[in-house]
Design a protein around this motif. Structure first.
Motif, PDB file in Angstrom:
ATOM      1  N   THR A 222      73.361  51.607  44.872  1.00  9.96           N
ATOM      2  CA  THR A 222      74.043  52.264  45.995  1.00  9.96           C
ATOM      3  C   THR A 222      73.153  53.376  46.517  1.00  9.96           C
ATOM      4  OG1 THR A 222      76.285  51.744  45.250  1.00  9.96           O
ATOM      5  CG2 THR A 222      76.024  53.654  46.698  1.00  9.96           C
ATOM      6  N   LEU A 223      72.906  53.336  47.834  1.00 12.76           N
ATOM      7  CA  LEU A 223      72.042  54.302  48.514  1.00 12.76           C
ATOM      8  C   LEU A 223      72.871  55.062  49.536  1.00 12.76           C
ATOM      9  CD1 LEU A 223      69.236  55.409  49.570  1.00 12.76           C
ATOM     10  CD2 LEU A 223      69.159  53.367  51.020  1.00 12.76           C
ATOM     11  N   VAL A 224      72.788  56.397  49.500  1.00 10.08           N
ATOM     12  CA  VAL A 224      73.439  57.242  50.506  1.00 10.08           C
ATOM     13  C   VAL A 224      72.348  57.963  51.291  1.00 10.08           C
ATOM     14  CG1 VAL A 224      74.919  59.253  50.903  1.00 10.08           C
ATOM     15  CG2 VAL A 224      75.581  57.516  49.218  1.00 10.08           C
ATOM     16  N   VAL A 225      72.525  58.006  52.600  1.00  9.19           N
ATOM     17  CA  VAL A 225      71.534  58.610  53.488  1.00  9.19           C
ATOM     18  C   VAL A 225      72.216  59.643  54.374  1.00  9.19           C
ATOM     19  CG1 VAL A 225      69.712  58.164  55.171  1.00  9.19           C
ATOM     20  CG2 VAL A 225      70.441  56.335  53.602  1.00  9.19           C
ATOM     21  N   SER A 226      71.742  60.881  54.366  1.00  7.08           N
ATOM     22  CA  SER A 226      72.229  61.875  55.320  1.00  7.08           C
ATOM     23  C   SER A 226      71.287  61.904  56.524  1.00  7.08           C
ATOM     24  CB  SER A 226      72.332  63.257  54.672  1.00  7.08           C
ATOM     25  OG  SER A 226      71.067  63.700  54.202  1.00  7.08           O
ATOM     26  N   GLY A 227      71.800  62.374  57.664  1.00  6.01           N
ATOM     27  CA  GLY A 227      71.014  62.262  58.887  1.00  6.01           C
ATOM     28  C   GLY A 227      70.704  60.806  59.178  1.00  6.01           C
ATOM     29  N   ALA A 228      71.685  59.945  58.914  1.00 11.20           N
ATOM     30  CA  ALA A 228      71.434  58.503  58.881  1.00 11.20           C
ATOM     31  C   ALA A 228      71.155  57.898  60.245  1.00 11.20           C
ATOM     32  CB  ALA A 228      72.611  57.780  58.219  1.00 11.20           C
ATOM     33  N   ALA A 229      71.616  58.523  61.313  1.00 11.94           N
ATOM     34  CA  ALA A 229      71.374  57.986  62.650  1.00 11.94           C
ATOM     35  C   ALA A 229      70.080  58.488  63.246  1.00 11.94           C
ATOM     36  CB  ALA A 229      72.540  58.325  63.581  1.00 11.94           C
TER      37      ALA A 229
ATOM     38  N   ASP B  93      81.172  52.583  43.366  1.00 17.67           N
ATOM     39  CA  ASP B  93      80.399  52.445  42.127  1.00 17.67           C
ATOM     40  C   ASP B  93      79.475  53.639  41.889  1.00 17.67           C
ATOM     41  OD1 ASP B  93      81.491  49.926  41.549  1.00 17.67           O
ATOM     42  OD2 ASP B  93      80.037  48.928  42.845  1.00 17.67           O
ATOM     43  N   GLY B  94      79.712  54.722  42.636  1.00 12.04           N
ATOM     44  CA  GLY B  94      78.855  55.892  42.489  1.00 12.04           C
ATOM     45  C   GLY B  94      77.572  55.753  43.285  1.00 12.04           C
ATOM     46  N   VAL B  95      76.746  56.797  43.250  1.00 10.37           N
ATOM     47  CA  VAL B  95      75.518  56.848  44.047  1.00 10.37           C
ATOM     48  C   VAL B  95      74.303  56.832  43.121  1.00 10.37           C
ATOM     49  CG1 VAL B  95      74.185  58.183  45.720  1.00 10.37           C
ATOM     50  CG2 VAL B  95      76.692  58.178  45.838  1.00 10.37           C
ATOM     51  N   ASP B  96      73.409  55.892  43.355  1.00  8.39           N
ATOM     52  CA  ASP B  96      72.193  55.789  42.546  1.00  8.39           C
ATOM     53  C   ASP B  96      71.023  56.545  43.181  1.00  8.39           C
ATOM     54  OD1 ASP B  96      73.121  53.852  40.452  1.00  8.39           O
ATOM     55  OD2 ASP B  96      73.449  52.608  42.232  1.00  8.39           O
ATOM     56  N   VAL B  97      70.896  56.442  44.509  1.00  6.53           N
ATOM     57  CA  VAL B  97      69.800  57.098  45.212  1.00  6.53           C
ATOM     58  C   VAL B  97      70.361  57.809  46.439  1.00  6.53           C
ATOM     59  CG1 VAL B  97      67.632  56.784  46.471  1.00  6.53           C
ATOM     60  CG2 VAL B  97      68.095  55.414  44.432  1.00  6.53           C
ATOM     61  N   TYR B  98      69.968  59.068  46.603  1.00  5.23           N
ATOM     62  CA  TYR B  98      70.385  59.847  47.767  1.00  5.23           C
ATOM     63  C   TYR B  98      69.150  60.273  48.526  1.00  5.23           C
ATOM     64  CZ  TYR B  98      72.203  63.803  50.501  1.00  5.23           C
ATOM     65  OH  TYR B  98      72.523  64.686  51.522  1.00  5.23           O
ATOM     66  N   PHE B  99      69.021  59.808  49.775  1.00  9.74           N
ATOM     67  CA  PHE B  99      67.917  60.210  50.643  1.00  9.74           C
ATOM     68  C   PHE B  99      68.441  61.317  51.540  1.00  9.74           C
ATOM     69  CE2 PHE B  99      63.698  58.627  52.054  1.00  9.74           C
ATOM     70  CZ  PHE B  99      63.485  59.527  53.083  1.00  9.74           C
ATOM     71  N   ASP B 100      68.006  62.548  51.253  1.00  6.96           N
ATOM     72  CA  ASP B 100      68.581  63.731  51.893  1.00  6.96           C
ATOM     73  C   ASP B 100      67.687  64.251  53.003  1.00  6.96           C
ATOM     74  OD1 ASP B 100      70.061  65.942  52.503  1.00  6.96           O
ATOM     75  OD2 ASP B 100      69.586  67.050  50.675  1.00  6.96           O
ATOM     76  N   ASN B 101      68.203  64.190  54.230  1.00  9.61           N
ATOM     77  CA  ASN B 101      67.508  64.746  55.387  1.00  9.61           C
ATOM     78  C   ASN B 101      68.160  66.020  55.898  1.00  9.61           C
ATOM     79  OD1 ASN B 101      65.481  62.603  55.961  1.00  9.61           O
ATOM     80  ND2 ASN B 101      67.289  61.331  56.265  1.00  9.61           N
ATOM     81  N   VAL B 102      69.246  66.453  55.261  1.00  8.33           N
ATOM     82  CA  VAL B 102      70.113  67.469  55.853  1.00  8.33           C
ATOM     83  C   VAL B 102      70.327  68.692  54.978  1.00  8.33           C
ATOM     84  CG1 VAL B 102      72.448  67.910  56.717  1.00  8.33           C
ATOM     85  CG2 VAL B 102      71.286  65.788  57.316  1.00  8.33           C
ATOM     86  N   GLY B 103      70.702  68.497  53.705  1.00  5.27           N
ATOM     87  CA  GLY B 103      71.035  69.615  52.834  1.00  5.27           C
ATOM     88  C   GLY B 103      72.435  70.154  53.114  1.00  5.27           C
TER      89      GLY B 103
END
Length: 331
Positions: A146-153, A212-222
């Motif tokens: 599971t991958l979560v991305v902030s600033g995704a757009a 299922d929880g988050v495995d990788v978080y790609f953070d562009n925002v904080g």
């Protein structure tokens, strides 16, 4: 004449148009070994905000009363350099000038027929490279995670999510409007989207979107967005700290939840990421991105503003979320 944009003041808080200075200078003439370039497309990016201050960072700050620089696609108008011909298109870190000379070092030729020229500042440029290397070298994203991305757009985030789907991952994107959330799901193939501006409890929203929880978080925002993601990280999860646009204009040191207990309890890895540290991987990244683009596995969005004089305003609009995908100025 030749227009140039300089840094007039070091901004306090959010930059303003008055922090930029417009001047007209003579058009330069290339000497032996040089080429004359005409800017065609200019990239504006959040990281430029950091270079406008004198704070110690990974790159030297811009100098007052000197031209600002960023990634630019330019046309070779004349050449006294055997490596480049008149009519070639190149990209590189160049000054905000309509015309300038270069010795050709650090420039790369771009194919105007392979993809739109502007794509070399986005999906096939530093933003696409950032997405690819961040996920592969720092996030070590694995199939089915599971991958979560902030600033995704944004320019980087939208590519990150698509690479996640190519790797058959469950991908959740966080953006700042219902329109952007819909774009994430319909154009870029994200599984779930969250409008943070309409979300009071980010932790609960992330939990619902990532059962299922988050495995990788790609953070562009904080900021508070990231606070909500951290609560849902799985054991041995990886956090890629690529940007913190929510905090760039802060005038005081921000505080928030302390992450150290979560880092220890869940054995998380959190790493700051600067793409320039991985230049040996750039060729591999562009080759893979171009391949996926040709195969129809990648889509991209651009917000193109026209007019050299509008470069500063386009940059400021980044902090208002007025871009979908890569923000570019067409000169």
């Amino acid at each position: 004449m030749n227009k140039v944009i300089k840094l007039a003041n070091r901004p306090v808080g959010k930059p303003e148009v008055s922090d930029f200075d417009f001047e007209e200078i003579d058009k330069p003439t290339p000497s032996e070994g040089e080429l004359l370039l005409e800017a065609k497309y200019v990239s504006v990016d959040p990281y430029l905000r950091g270079r406008m201050s004198e704070a110690e960072s990974y790159v030297e700050p811009f100098e007052l009363d000197k031209p600002i620089s960023s990634a630019i696609v330019a046309k070779v108008i004349s050449s006294n350099n055997g490596e480049f011909n008149e009519g070639d298109y190149v990209s590189g870190e160049l000054d905000w000038k309509e015309y300038q000379v270069s010795d050709g070092k650090e420039l790369r030729k771009v194919d105007p027929d392979g993809a739109p020229l502007s794509a070399n500042l986005g999906i096939l440029g530093m933003t696409g490279i950032t997405a690819y290397i961040g996920l592969t070298e720092i996030g070590e994203l694995k199939e089915g995670e599971t991958l979560v991305v902030s600033g995704a757009a944004g320019a980087v985030g939208s590519v990150v999510g698509q690479i996640g789907k190519i790797k058959n991952c469950h991908v959740v994107g966080i953006a700042g409007s219902d329109e952007k959330v819909e774009l994430l799901k319909t154009k870029f193939g994200f599984d779930e989207g969250i409008n943070y501006k309409k979300t009071e409890n980010m932790g609960q929203a992330i939990a619902k979107a990532s059962p299922d929880g988050v495995d990788v978080y790609f953070d562009n925002v904080g900021g508070r967005i990231s606070d909500g993601v951290y609560q849902n990280m799985n054991d041995f999860g990886r956090v890629i700290n690529c940007g913190a646009i929510a905090l760039y204009n802060a005038t005081e040191m921000p505080t928030g939840p302390r992450v150290e207990p979560m880092l220890v309890q869940k054995r998380l890895s959190m790493q700051g990421f600067i793409v320039g540290d991985h230049q040996d991987k750039f060729g591999e990244a562009v080759k893979q991105l171009a391949g996926w683009l040709a195969e129809g596995k990648l889509e991209y969005s651009e917000t193109i503003v026209e007019g050299f004089e509008n470069i500063p305003q386009a940059f400021l609009d980044l902090f208002e979320g007025k871009n979908q995908g890569k923000m570019i100025v067409k000169v």
